[in-house]
Motif scaffolding. Structure first.
Motif, mmCIF file in Angstrom:
data_model
loop_
_atom_site.group_PDB
_atom_site.id
_atom_site.type_symbol
_atom_site.label_atom_id
_atom_site.label_comp_id
_atom_site.label_asym_id
_atom_site.label_seq_id
_atom_site.Cartn_x
_atom_site.Cartn_y
_atom_site.Cartn_z
ATOM 1 N N ASP A 1 2.075 -16.951 57.272
ATOM 2 C CA ASP A 1 2.275 -15.705 58.037
ATOM 3 C C ASP A 1 1.124 -15.514 59.029
ATOM 4 N N PRO A 2 1.416 -15.628 60.334
ATOM 5 C CA PRO A 2 0.339 -15.550 61.330
ATOM 6 C C PRO A 2 0.071 -14.137 61.833
ATOM 7 N N ARG A 3 0.776 -13.134 61.259
ATOM 8 C CA ARG A 3 0.659 -11.785 61.827
ATOM 9 C C ARG A 3 -0.704 -11.158 61.604
ATOM 10 N N CYS A 4 -1.400 -11.592 60.531
ATOM 11 C CA CYS A 4 -2.742 -11.085 60.249
ATOM 12 C C CYS A 4 -3.652 -12.275 59.979
ATOM 13 N N TRP A 5 -4.948 -11.998 59.974
ATOM 14 C CA TRP A 5 -5.924 -12.967 59.459
ATOM 15 C C TRP A 5 -6.205 -12.525 58.025
ATOM 16 N N TRP A 6 -5.910 -13.427 57.057
ATOM 17 C CA TRP A 6 -5.966 -13.060 55.630
ATOM 18 C C TRP A 6 -7.268 -13.578 55.029
ATOM 19 N N LEU A 7 -8.069 -12.716 54.502
ATOM 20 C CA LEU A 7 -9.244 -13.125 53.737
ATOM 21 C C LEU A 7 -8.830 -13.044 52.266
ATOM 22 N N ALA A 8 -8.605 -14.211 51.669
ATOM 23 C CA ALA A 8 -8.000 -14.254 50.325
ATOM 24 C C ALA A 8 -9.040 -14.656 49.299
ATOM 25 N N ARG A 9 -9.277 -13.790 48.330
ATOM 26 C CA ARG A 9 -10.254 -14.117 47.283
ATOM 27 C C ARG A 9 -9.522 -14.569 46.022
ATOM 28 N N VAL A 10 -9.884 -15.763 45.552
ATOM 29 C CA VAL A 10 -9.332 -16.301 44.305
ATOM 30 C C VAL A 10 -10.508 -16.787 43.460
ATOM 31 N N ILE A 11 -10.247 -17.034 42.176
ATOM 32 C CA ILE A 11 -11.366 -17.375 41.281
ATOM 33 C C ILE A 11 -11.976 -18.737 41.622
ATOM 34 N N ALA A 12 -11.115 -19.722 41.860
ATOM 35 C CA ALA A 12 -11.651 -21.076 42.050
ATOM 36 C C ALA A 12 -10.747 -21.879 42.978
ATOM 37 N N ARG A 13 -11.326 -22.943 43.543
ATOM 38 C CA ARG A 13 -10.538 -23.867 44.356
ATOM 39 C C ARG A 13 -9.468 -24.523 43.498
ATOM 40 N N GLY A 14 -8.483 -25.155 44.114
ATOM 41 C CA GLY A 14 -7.470 -25.875 43.345
ATOM 42 C C GLY A 14 -6.388 -26.398 44.259
ATOM 43 N N ASP A 15 -5.754 -27.507 43.856
ATOM 44 C CA ASP A 15 -4.718 -28.131 44.676
ATOM 45 C C ASP A 15 -3.481 -27.237 44.787
ATOM 46 N N ASP A 16 -3.379 -26.263 43.878
ATOM 47 C CA ASP A 16 -2.211 -25.373 43.901
ATOM 48 C C ASP A 16 -2.301 -24.345 45.037
ATOM 49 N N LEU A 17 -3.459 -24.200 45.662
ATOM 50 C CA LEU A 17 -3.604 -23.167 46.701
ATOM 51 C C LEU A 17 -3.033 -23.678 48.022
ATOM 52 N N PRO A 18 -2.075 -22.960 48.608
ATOM 53 C CA PRO A 18 -1.544 -23.415 49.896
ATOM 54 C C PRO A 18 -2.567 -23.181 51.010
ATOM 55 N N VAL A 19 -2.500 -24.005 52.055
ATOM 56 C CA VAL A 19 -3.380 -23.809 53.210
ATOM 57 C C VAL A 19 -2.939 -22.532 53.918
ATOM 58 N N LEU A 20 -3.909 -21.708 54.298
ATOM 59 C CA LEU A 20 -3.592 -20.475 55.039
ATOM 60 C C LEU A 20 -3.587 -20.811 56.526
ATOM 61 N N SER A 21 -2.447 -20.591 57.189
ATOM 62 C CA SER A 21 -2.384 -20.916 58.625
ATOM 63 C C SER A 21 -3.249 -19.954 59.423
ATOM 64 N N SER A 22 -3.439 -18.742 58.906
ATOM 65 C CA SER A 22 -4.292 -17.759 59.574
ATOM 66 C C SER A 22 -5.114 -17.054 58.499
ATOM 67 N N GLY A 23 -6.326 -17.534 58.282
ATOM 68 C CA GLY A 23 -7.153 -16.901 57.266
ATOM 69 C C GLY A 23 -8.040 -17.900 56.561
ATOM 70 N N GLU A 24 -8.725 -17.438 55.542
ATOM 71 C CA GLU A 24 -9.566 -18.348 54.752
ATOM 72 C C GLU A 24 -9.687 -17.843 53.326
ATOM 73 N N TYR A 25 -10.016 -18.772 52.447
ATOM 74 C CA TYR A 25 -10.246 -18.419 51.046
ATOM 75 C C TYR A 25 -11.738 -18.199 50.814
ATOM 76 N N ILE A 26 -12.022 -17.258 49.900
ATOM 77 C CA ILE A 26 -13.353 -17.206 49.313
ATOM 78 C C ILE A 26 -13.146 -17.268 47.799
#
Ligand code: NAP
Length: 247
Positions: A147-172
């Motif tokens: 979803d490119p409508r917003c820039w998503w700052l997504a907080r999750v506990i840990a990295r992992g192959d199950d996390l999809p790439v965010l087309s607009s945003g980043e993980y912390i």
């Protein structure tokens, strides 16, 4: 035949608090985790990890392990395991108690916008904000990934192959408990204009809600799944009394 035991369905800090209290009692207890993330710590009791394989398989497990009582201390939004616990306990005729955090209530200065589910929360955020902090858990990230409508700052506990790439945003990556001063800095430094949250009810994750209030940011609050049937409490002390009455 196994010695009768209490089964704690866990994965929350409240469940860990219960496990610590129960481990001091003179009874057999088993702590169960879904196994999605590496736990920070484990209680001093038998621990099992991974799904049971559905409600019927959970009922088989309860009989096989001579479970005398089940405490469902999973997260308020873990609706699948809670439904399975209700069905399995009814099937095996085993008492079930639901332990969960009471929901947060909006206080003066809060600007909460209700949403029925993740997709509605995402769409409501896109109507009002351009940069959005999301802390709804790794299983919900697919809803934001493309979803490119917003820039998503997504907080999750840990990295992992199950996390999809965010087309607009980043993980912390971070695990609670979180601190109000840090949450304030996080929202400010990333120029966040709205927050999406589940109503977890826990003190450990509340500071982002307090920080949003201080910064006059809207919080799009996802409704809790409906919960029916089982007896429900909100404290470890009440749960310990219940466990003792069933042992
Ligand atoms: P869910 O959708 O209700 O669970 C999906 C499946 O995972 C269940 O059907 C069950 O598999 C297995 N499962 C879940 N909890 C389990 C447990 N404690 N022990 C053994 N198996 C379990 O739950 P979820 O939302 O994915 O959450 C997974 C776990 O993370 C839960 O334990 C929950 O307490 C914790 N958690 C969830 C959230 C959240 O926002 N949902 C937040 C913090 C922590 P089978 O059907 O194969 O038995």
């Amino acid at each position: 035949m196994a010695e009768p035991a209490v089964l704690i369905l866990g994965g929350t800090s409240l469940a860990m608090g219960l496990a610590r209290a129960v481990s001091g009692l003179d009874l057999r207890a088993i702590y169960s985790l879904a196994g999605r993330t590496e736990p920070k710590s484990l209680p001093e009791m038998e621990v099992r990890t991974g799904g049971f394989g559905g409600a019927a398989a959970l009922a088989d497990y309860l009989r096989r392990e001579s479970i005398a009582a089940v405490v469902d201390a999973t997260h308020a939004y873990a609706a699948g395991i809670s439904a399975n616990a209700r069905a399995a306990c009814a099937d095996a005729n085993i008492p079930l108690l639901r332990l969960q955090e009471r929901p947060w209530r909006a206080t003066p200065g809060d600007n909460w916008i209700e949403a029925a589910d993740i997709a509605e929360a995402r769409d409501k955020a896109a109507e009002i904000a351009s940069r959005v902090f999301v802390s709804t858990g790794r299983q919900t990230m697919a809803e934001f990934a493309a979803d490119p409508r917003c820039w998503w700052l997504a907080r999750v506990i840990a990295r992992g192959d199950d996390l999809p790439v965010l087309s607009s945003g980043e993980y912390i990556y971070a695990r609670g408990p979180f601190d109000l001063a840090d949450e304030r800095v996080l929202l400010r430094d990333h120029d966040i204009s709205a927050v999406i949250s589940k109503n977890a009810g826990s003190a450990a994750t509340y500071p982002k809600i307090a920080a949003a209030r201080e910064l006059a940011l809207p919080v799009i609050m996802i409704a809790r799944p409906a919960f029916e049937d089982a007896e429900q409490v909100g404290s470890v002390a009440d749960t310990v009394s219940w466990v003792q009455s069933k042992s």
